[in-house]
Design an enzyme around this catalytic site. Structure first.
Site, PDB file in Angstrom:
ATOM      1  N   LEU A 100       0.870  -1.185   0.000  1.00 49.60           N
ATOM      2  CA  LEU A 100       0.000   0.000   0.000  1.00 49.60           C
ATOM      3  C   LEU A 100       0.899   1.225   0.000  1.00 49.60           C
ATOM      4  CD1 LEU A 100      -2.654  -0.947   2.737  1.00 49.60           C
ATOM      5  CD2 LEU A 100      -2.937  -1.006   0.247  1.00 49.60           C
ATOM      6  N   ASP A 101       0.386   2.336  -0.530  1.00 48.56           N
ATOM      7  CA  ASP A 101       1.145   3.590  -0.510  1.00 48.56           C
ATOM      8  C   ASP A 101       1.307   4.075   0.938  1.00 48.56           C
ATOM      9  OD1 ASP A 101       1.022   3.492  -3.241  1.00 48.56           O
ATOM     10  OD2 ASP A 101      -0.720   4.824  -3.365  1.00 48.56           O
ATOM     11  N   ALA A 102       2.275   4.983   1.128  1.00 46.66           N
ATOM     12  CA  ALA A 102       2.535   5.497   2.478  1.00 46.66           C
ATOM     13  C   ALA A 102       1.276   6.110   3.106  1.00 46.66           C
ATOM     14  CB  ALA A 102       3.646   6.535   2.414  1.00 46.66           C
ATOM     15  N   HIS A 183      -0.143   2.927  -7.733  1.00 47.39           N
ATOM     16  CA  HIS A 183      -1.086   4.026  -7.425  1.00 47.39           C
ATOM     17  C   HIS A 183      -2.413   3.858  -8.188  1.00 47.39           C
ATOM     18  CE1 HIS A 183       1.929   5.959  -5.151  1.00 47.39           C
ATOM     19  NE2 HIS A 183       2.490   6.694  -6.078  1.00 47.39           N
ATOM     20  N   LYS A 186      -5.760   5.828  -7.114  1.00 45.31           N
ATOM     21  CA  LYS A 186      -5.598   7.286  -7.258  1.00 45.31           C
ATOM     22  C   LYS A 186      -5.613   7.671  -8.736  1.00 45.31           C
ATOM     23  CE  LYS A 186      -3.002   7.594  -3.047  1.00 45.31           C
ATOM     24  NZ  LYS A 186      -1.725   7.160  -2.588  1.00 45.31           N
TER      25      LYS A 186
END
Ligand code: URA
Length: 232
Positions: A100-102, A183, A186
């Site tokens: 997962l992204d930060a 991503h 998004k």
């Protein structure tokens, strides 16, 4: 499994120690002194250290509710690794299956079983991942077919796989994907003129996140088995 990994999984020694033990000729595989850390220990191999037979511990599987401002790699970079939140032995042997992204919160699966995570994250697996998405701008049901029919993300020549969009209200949606491009969520919302305010993963396959933010637990055998598929 690599011999150094096998030693580390069957003793209190680290991977670095294991390499040294092999170099010092203290490890024997099927009656032959081991010469390389990269050698293999198979299911039926008899591996000894100083004449004592080694039995590898079974693999470990965890879920963690990842907080924001943590990352899914093994080393701390701009943010600390989410793995730091696990207070278990030999954390350096674990990795996160499916990043997962930060800024994204929620369910991450952690293991030292490379085959399991490889199969789990393989695009061939079609494993569903459910995300709760909060949006900056309002969204209407016109978006549902766009996610279902696939989108051409910038820089990609392949349509995204069919995704299920469920609208809770104008700014809150549930999105189910079976792939995990960089991503991806998004970028999908940007493509339709919106933006993600926050993103949270709630489910992978049949495994539902049920621990508080920053907390973790071991997966049950049933959960591990339910995510075990062979895509090779
Ligand atoms: N899609 C994103 O954009 N970010 C994530 O962390 C996961 C899916």
């Amino acid at each position: 499994m690599r011999l150094d990994k096998f030693i580390s999984k069957s003793t209190e020694y680290s991977l670095t120690d294991a390499i040294e033990l092999i170099e010092n000729k203290r490890v024997v595989v099927n009656g032959h002194i081991a010469s390389a850390a990269s050698g293999q220990a198979h299911k039926n191999s008899v591996v000894t250290l100083d004449d004592k037979i080694l039995i590898a511990r079974s693999s470990r599987y965890f879920m963690l509710n990842k907080p924001v401002d943590t990352i899914c790699s093994n080393i701390d970079e701009r943010y600390p690794s989410a793995l730091n939140l696990l207070d278990v032995e030999k954390v350096d042997e674990l990795h996160i299956a499916g990043r997962l992204d930060a800024g994204t919160t929620g369910l991450v699966l952690i293991t030292d079983d490379g085959h399991w995570s490889f199969n789990l994250t393989s695009p061939k697996n079609n494993c569903e991942k459910l995300y709760k998405v909060v949006l900056v701008r309002p969204l209407t049901s016109d978006a549902i077919p766009l996610f279902r029919d696939g989108m051409l993300l910038r820089g990609s020549s392949k349509l995204t796989l069919p995704a299920k969009l469920h609208i809770i209200d104008s700014h809150n949606v549930l999105l189910t994907l079976t792939e995990g491009r960089y991503h991806q969520i998004k970028r999908m919302f940007v493509l339709i003129g919106n933006r993600v305010k926050s993103l949270h993963r709630q489910r992978i396959g049949n495994v539902e996140l049920d621990v508080d933010i920053g907390r973790w637990r071991s997966l049950t055998q049933e959960e591990v088995a339910s995510l075990s598929v062979n895509t090779e």
